[in-house]
Design a protein around this motif. Structure first.
Motif, mmCIF file in Angstrom:
data_model
loop_
_atom_site.group_PDB
_atom_site.id
_atom_site.type_symbol
_atom_site.label_atom_id
_atom_site.label_comp_id
_atom_site.label_asym_id
_atom_site.label_seq_id
_atom_site.Cartn_x
_atom_site.Cartn_y
_atom_site.Cartn_z
ATOM 1 N N SER A 102 1.285 -1.216 0.163
ATOM 2 C CA SER A 102 -0.093 0.008 0.076
ATOM 3 C C SER A 102 1.422 2.046 0.571
ATOM 4 O O SER A 102 1.910 1.939 0.774
ATOM 5 C CB SER A 102 -0.890 0.412 0.913
ATOM 6 O OG SER A 102 -1.017 1.229 1.456
ATOM 7 N N PHE A 103 0.716 1.876 -0.939
ATOM 8 C CA PHE A 103 0.884 3.863 -0.765
ATOM 9 C C PHE A 103 0.291 4.600 -0.463
ATOM 10 O O PHE A 103 0.432 5.798 -1.468
ATOM 11 C CB PHE A 103 1.671 3.782 -2.406
ATOM 12 C CG PHE A 103 2.803 3.008 -2.246
ATOM 13 C CD1 PHE A 103 4.185 3.462 -2.361
ATOM 14 C CD2 PHE A 103 2.705 1.614 -3.363
ATOM 15 C CE1 PHE A 103 5.468 2.604 -2.732
ATOM 16 C CE2 PHE A 103 3.857 0.932 -3.405
ATOM 17 C CZ PHE A 103 5.051 1.591 -3.259
ATOM 18 N N GLY A 106 -2.369 9.370 3.797
ATOM 19 C CA GLY A 106 -3.770 10.902 4.577
ATOM 20 C C GLY A 106 -4.290 11.146 3.367
ATOM 21 O O GLY A 106 -5.168 10.046 2.661
ATOM 22 N N PRO A 107 -4.554 11.888 2.378
ATOM 23 C CA PRO A 107 -5.774 11.490 0.975
ATOM 24 C C PRO A 107 -5.035 11.181 -0.025
ATOM 25 O O PRO A 107 -5.941 11.435 -1.071
ATOM 26 C CB PRO A 107 -5.616 13.585 1.286
ATOM 27 C CG PRO A 107 -4.708 14.123 1.621
ATOM 28 C CD PRO A 107 -3.862 12.866 2.484
ATOM 29 N N VAL A 108 -3.779 10.809 -0.122
ATOM 30 C CA VAL A 108 -3.242 10.097 -0.916
ATOM 31 C C VAL A 108 -3.658 8.196 -1.028
ATOM 32 O O VAL A 108 -3.642 7.791 -0.614
ATOM 33 C CB VAL A 108 -1.674 9.975 -1.341
ATOM 34 C CG1 VAL A 108 -1.281 9.220 -2.547
ATOM 35 C CG2 VAL A 108 -1.330 11.376 -1.021
ATOM 36 N N ARG A 109 -4.380 8.559 -2.255
ATOM 37 C CA ARG A 109 -5.228 6.549 -1.950
ATOM 38 C C ARG A 109 -4.068 5.797 -2.762
ATOM 39 O O ARG A 109 -3.337 4.538 -2.521
ATOM 40 C CB ARG A 109 -6.277 6.777 -3.626
ATOM 41 C CG ARG A 109 -6.568 4.707 -3.895
ATOM 42 C CD ARG A 109 -7.736 5.548 -4.627
ATOM 43 N NE ARG A 109 -7.548 5.743 -5.750
ATOM 44 C CZ ARG A 109 -6.767 5.161 -6.900
ATOM 45 N NH1 ARG A 109 -6.399 4.037 -7.122
ATOM 46 N NH2 ARG A 109 -6.621 5.572 -8.201
ATOM 47 N N PRO A 138 5.798 11.004 -12.382
ATOM 48 C CA PRO A 138 5.064 9.955 -11.547
ATOM 49 C C PRO A 138 4.083 10.769 -11.369
ATOM 50 O O PRO A 138 3.634 11.260 -11.551
ATOM 51 C CB PRO A 138 6.024 10.785 -10.138
ATOM 52 C CG PRO A 138 6.848 11.643 -10.150
ATOM 53 C CD PRO A 138 6.963 11.713 -12.025
ATOM 54 N N THR A 139 3.011 10.105 -10.808
ATOM 55 C CA THR A 139 1.253 10.282 -10.542
ATOM 56 C C THR A 139 0.799 10.277 -9.265
ATOM 57 O O THR A 139 1.650 9.007 -8.686
ATOM 58 C CB THR A 139 0.246 9.937 -11.224
ATOM 59 O OG1 THR A 139 0.802 10.100 -12.493
ATOM 60 C CG2 THR A 139 -1.252 9.948 -11.104
ATOM 61 N N VAL A 140 0.131 10.736 -8.344
ATOM 62 C CA VAL A 140 -0.038 11.080 -6.861
ATOM 63 C C VAL A 140 -1.967 10.749 -7.289
ATOM 64 O O VAL A 140 -1.989 11.714 -8.006
ATOM 65 C CB VAL A 140 -0.252 12.034 -6.336
ATOM 66 C CG1 VAL A 140 -0.761 11.637 -5.216
ATOM 67 C CG2 VAL A 140 1.167 12.053 -6.060
ATOM 68 N N MET A 141 -2.390 9.867 -6.352
ATOM 69 C CA MET A 141 -3.971 9.586 -7.216
ATOM 70 C C MET A 141 -4.266 9.780 -5.972
ATOM 71 O O MET A 141 -4.821 8.576 -4.695
ATOM 72 C CB MET A 141 -4.140 7.863 -7.627
ATOM 73 C CG MET A 141 -3.591 7.644 -9.130
ATOM 74 S SD MET A 141 -3.286 6.331 -9.581
ATOM 75 C CE MET A 141 -2.045 5.438 -8.284
#
Length: 270
Positions: A102-103, A106-109, A138-141
């Motif tokens: 799991s990555f 907080g508000p990051v999925r 890179p992308t933050v989801m």
């Protein structure tokens, strides 16, 4: 990373993802139409009307997602009745799905790696763009209803317009890319779109300095298929607005480099 290496990586992601089409977790394909009368093109002082037909495909597979959009844009006489084809492909690999870890925090999925390409061809008698661009980063989801992805991408862009006899490669440059599709509660409305902030890409093919580019495109969709009893997410109509500052990297001193374009839009999903 050289342009050819980045191109090969994007092509590999494209081919490997679609090679496993039988193993998709979900898939959505649509055709659409949109129209606006206030499009702008650099070095053209006039508002331009365009009819646009698009084909869009998105899917999710074991390790991430794919997105493909093909626009065919037909301008009116103020842009020489030109026809343009513009293709965008993006592949996002989900690091959590790949590693089994799991990555989320907080508000990051989750976290991912996005790659892909843009390609265009326009047949106007002037510039006649032949853009090619590869993207990687890179992308933050974010953890929201629908999706909200924030990527920091490197762009390798080139062009070969009518006025030069070779393909010109711009300086590799970064971009902040935000994409979203968020349902508005229990209504049949959703808000979707993208925001691209693109840093200057060095000199253009004529020796001029390029400028920071901002391209916002937002759509308020209404799911008209529900009241028509066609099923959910089958037929949608929408109002779209695009704000494009320093279009294609042209500075604000260039006529037509700023576009503020309302549009009407409809699409049918298979």
């Amino acid at each position: 990373m050289k342009f050819k290496a980045a191109s090969a990586l994007a092509a590999l992601a494209f081919a490997s993802s679609f090679a496993h089409a039988d193993f998709l977790d979900w898939s959505d394909t649509s055709i659409g139409y949109r129209y606006g009368t206030q499009f702008r093109e650099p070095y053209n002082r006039q508002d331009i009307a365009k009819n646009i037909v698009n084909f869009t495909h998105a899917d999710g597979f074991k390790y991430g997602t794919n997105y493909l959009n093909i626009d065919v844009l037909k301008s009116d006489s103020k842009d020489s009745d030109a026809t343009e084809t513009y293709i965008v492909y993006r592949n996002t690999l989900d690091l959590g799905k790949i590693t089994g870890s799991s990555f989320a925090f907080g508000p990051v999925r989750g976290l991912g790696i996005t790659s892909g390409f843009d390609w265009n061809h326009k047949n106007d008698p002037g510039y006649a763009s032949r853009k090619q661009m590869v993207v990687l980063g890179p992308t933050v989801m974010m953890d929201v209803p629908g999706f909200l992805n924030i990527g920091v991408l490197a762009l390798w862009e080139s062009n070969e317009p009518n006025s030069i006899d070779r393909r010109y490669y711009y300086k590799t440059h970064p971009a902040l890319s935000v994409t979203w599709a968020i349902p508005l509660g229990d209504t049949n409305l959703s808000f979707e779109g993208y925001l691209n902030w693109i840093a200057p890409k060095g000199k253009d093919e004529f020796g001029n300095n390029t400028a920071t580019e901002t391209n916002f495109d937002g759509i308020l969709w209404y799911d008209a298929g529900v009241p028509l009893n066609w099923g959910k997410n089958k037929f949608r109509v929408g109002l779209e607005y695009q704000y494009w500052r320093n279009k294609f990297g042209n500075p604000s001193s260039v006529p037509g480099s700023l576009a503020k374009t309302p549009q009407i839009r409809a699409e049918y999903h298979f």
